[in-house]
Design an enzyme around this catalytic site. Structure first.
Site, short mmCIF file in Angstrom:
data_model
loop_
_atom_site.label_atom_id
_atom_site.label_comp_id
_atom_site.label_asym_id
_atom_site.label_seq_id
_atom_site.Cartn_x
_atom_site.Cartn_y
_atom_site.Cartn_z
N SER A 1 -9.61 1.43 2.71
CA SER A 1 -8.91 2.16 2.02
C SER A 1 -7.81 1.42 1.20
O SER A 1 -7.20 2.03 0.29
CB SER A 1 -8.30 3.35 2.86
OG SER A 1 -7.34 2.81 3.91
N SER B 1 -9.72 -0.96 6.98
CA SER B 1 -9.37 -0.84 5.66
C SER B 1 -8.43 -1.96 5.14
O SER B 1 -8.10 -1.92 3.81
CB SER B 1 -8.27 0.34 5.57
OG SER B 1 -9.19 1.38 5.45
N LYS C 1 0.80 -1.15 -0.22
CA LYS C 1 -0.01 0.11 -0.15
C LYS C 1 0.98 1.36 0.05
O LYS C 1 2.02 1.27 0.57
CB LYS C 1 -0.87 -0.06 1.22
CG LYS C 1 -1.90 1.14 1.32
CD LYS C 1 -2.73 0.73 2.49
CE LYS C 1 -3.72 1.93 2.78
NZ LYS C 1 -4.73 1.68 3.77
N1 GLN Z 1 -13.17 3.67 6.07
C1 GLN Z 1 -12.59 3.96 7.62
C2 GLN Z 1 -12.34 5.47 7.45
O1 GLN Z 1 -12.47 6.11 6.29
C3 GLN Z 1 -11.52 3.10 7.89
C4 GLN Z 1 -10.08 3.57 7.13
C5 GLN Z 1 -8.93 2.72 7.63
O2 GLN Z 1 -9.19 1.72 7.92
N2 GLN Z 1 -7.90 3.36 7.17
O3 GLN Z 1 -11.70 6.14 8.34
#
Ligand code: GLN
Length: 491
Positions: A154, A178, A79
């Site tokens: 994400s 994410s 990532k």
């Molecule tokens: N979707 C969640 C957020 O937008 C989690 C994101 C993540 O785990 N980085 O914060």
């Protein structure tokens, strides 16, 4: 079977028996990326030359009859919020578009040390804020099961690449879901380790008290092998925990007879898709058939996890992202009169709308007069959620729930409505607040789209999660199915 479909263990055998060279394997992955990625768009940068030169070094070692480690010569991708020395690390943000870190994140250094081959860096929601990978400054990633759908987020690029067999494994980061939510949407295995089990050094921070790095793989066995390589204490991360790293693969040998599995009823509440619920109910029956003891349980504070998460995560983000000011590194706005307008213009041009929304929300929650009402209150809720889990784990070894309330949604469907988007993490955020480990694995399909099952455990019980997940995987065939890589392929 195609080379790109193989597991880490199978590839290791092929490499050590010299039936396949590391360069051939790496070239096969690079060819697959060239062929598939124009459709999936999982990669931000492909590090082709580096990958081939790393592969040649492994081949030289094999030619010298030296022993190679289990991840040695295995092509993987990261990532783009993990710092890679000398390689662009953008966080999918304009503000870091040209940033080249001078060092490796600890997890990256450990994979390098283990001899894994870096294929490239993966698309993500900007600064890991989002659930669909549509918040990338560069482009959206597509779900390999249906190119019209999102891969989740994400870490959508990391999940899609494993599902589309563009990498043997990838790393993602999980602050509120994410890793697990995109793993569920893309039909792969994703683990969020216990907070402190994997070093965050060199992981570009979103919300430091919640962020964790973890692996995406096709199988549970592969996941255990990757975690083995990246877990452990790191003096460069003060929140990393000194603990004895178990041999995770050992847990795969045990069955689930007598394992106590709790099913928290709050995770099966309003908003859960009927089809997803049906898949989970079947999974419960599978576990019972394997001899596990499955019972309903309750985590009463679950409904407060979401608001607490969005206050705490944004508060931490507002502080973490203060460093991007156009002075130290990253994007710098031009034609400014003074230093204040430099800060303003840089941040206004460099950050996307979701990041700005969160910085504002977090700054508000931390400001004098509101701190007690919002930030402090959310911290108290966090403690209550931890207590919920502690109590449940007095009775159960593992908790089971859906990973997400629906399967992957269409690109564009939720991007205009942040609140609806936030709800796709309703099953995953409580786990980060509690700091416990959780894993998502393929549990079935609804209208051709993968459904993820989430297994949660006590701190540092990743081995137990692998044991339960492996038993389920070995008795089902969901992980063997392949995505169509077509538009409207499944929905
Ligand atoms: N979707 C969640 C957020 O937008 C989690 C994101 C993540 O785990 N980085 O914060």
């Amino acid at each position: 079977m195609e080379i790109t479909s193989q597991s880490i263990g199978e590839l290791h055998k092929l490499l050590t028996s010299k039936k396949l060279s590391t360069v051939e394997l790496t070239q096969a992955m690079l060819d697959r990326i060239k062929q598939i990625d124009p459709k999936v768009r999982a990669f931000l940068h492909v590090t082709e030359d580096l990958a081939l030169s790393q592969a040649a070094q492994v081949d030289e070692k094999i030619a010298r009859e030296e022993e190679i480690g289990i991840l040695e010569g295995i092509p993987m991708a990261l990532k783009d919020n993990m710092s890679t020395e000398g390689i662009q690390t953008t966080c999918s943000s304009k503000i870091l578009e040209n940033y080249i870190p001078p060092y490796n994140a600890t997890a990256v250094a450990k994979l390098k040390e283990a001899g894994a081959i870096l294929l490239g860096k993966m698309n993500m929601d900007e600064f890991a804020m989002g659930s669909s990978t549509e918040n990338s400054h560069f482009f959206a990633t597509h779900n390999p099961w249906d190119l019209d759908c999102v891969p989740g987020g994400s870490s959508g690029g990391s999940a899609a690449a494993v599902a589309a067999e563009e990498a043997i494994f990838t790393l993602g980061s999980d602050t509120g879901g994410s890793i697990r939510q995109p793993a569920a949407f893309c039909g792969v295995v994703g683990l969020k380790p216990t907070y402190g089990a994997v070093s965050r050094f060199g992981l570009i921070a979103y919300a430091s008290s919640l962020d964790q790095i973890g692996p995406f793989t096709k199988t549970v066995e592969d996941n255990a092998l990757v975690l083995q390589a990246i877990a452990g204490h790191d003096s460069k991360d003060s929140t990393s925990v000194p603990f004895e790293i178990p041999n995770y693969s050992e847990f795969l040998k045990q069955d689930v007879k007598g394992l106590r599995i709790g099913v928290p009823k709050e995770y099966f509440a309003k908003g859960l898709d009927e089809g997803v619920k049906g898949v989970l109910m079947k999974a419960v029956e599978t576990f019972k058939g394997l001899g596990a003891i499955v019972e309903e349980c309750s985590l009463p504070y679950t409904e407060y996890a979401m608001p607490a998460y969005y206050l705490l995560a944004t508060a931490e983000a507002s502080s973490n992202l203060a460093r991007y000011d156009g002075v130290r590194y990253g994007y710098r706005a031009e034609n400014v009169e003074d230093v204040i307008s430099l800060f303003k213009k840089t941040r206004s041009e460099g950050f996307g709308p979701e990041v700005k929304r969160r910085i504002m929300l977090g700054t508000y929650a931390l400001s004098a007069g509101y701190y007690d009402a919002y930030y402090l209150k959310a911290q108290k809720v966090r403690t209550l959620i931890q207590t919920d889990f502690n109590q449940a784990f007095e009775k159960f070894d593992v908790l089971l729930s859906p990973t997400a309330p629906t399967t992957a949604f269409k690109i564009g469907e939720k991007s205009g409505d942040p609140l609806t988007m936030y709800l796709s993490d309703v099953c995953t955020v409580p786990i980060n607040l509690a700091g416990i480990p959780a894993l998502s694995l393929p549990a079935g399909f609804v209208e051709g789209m993968p459904v993820g099952m989430q297994l949660m455990g006590r701190p540092f019980s990743e081995g137990m999660l692998y044991r339960a997940a492996h038993a389920f995987e070995q008795n089902t065939d969901f992980h063997t199915r392949k995505p169509s890589l077509a538009k409207g392929g499944a929905c």
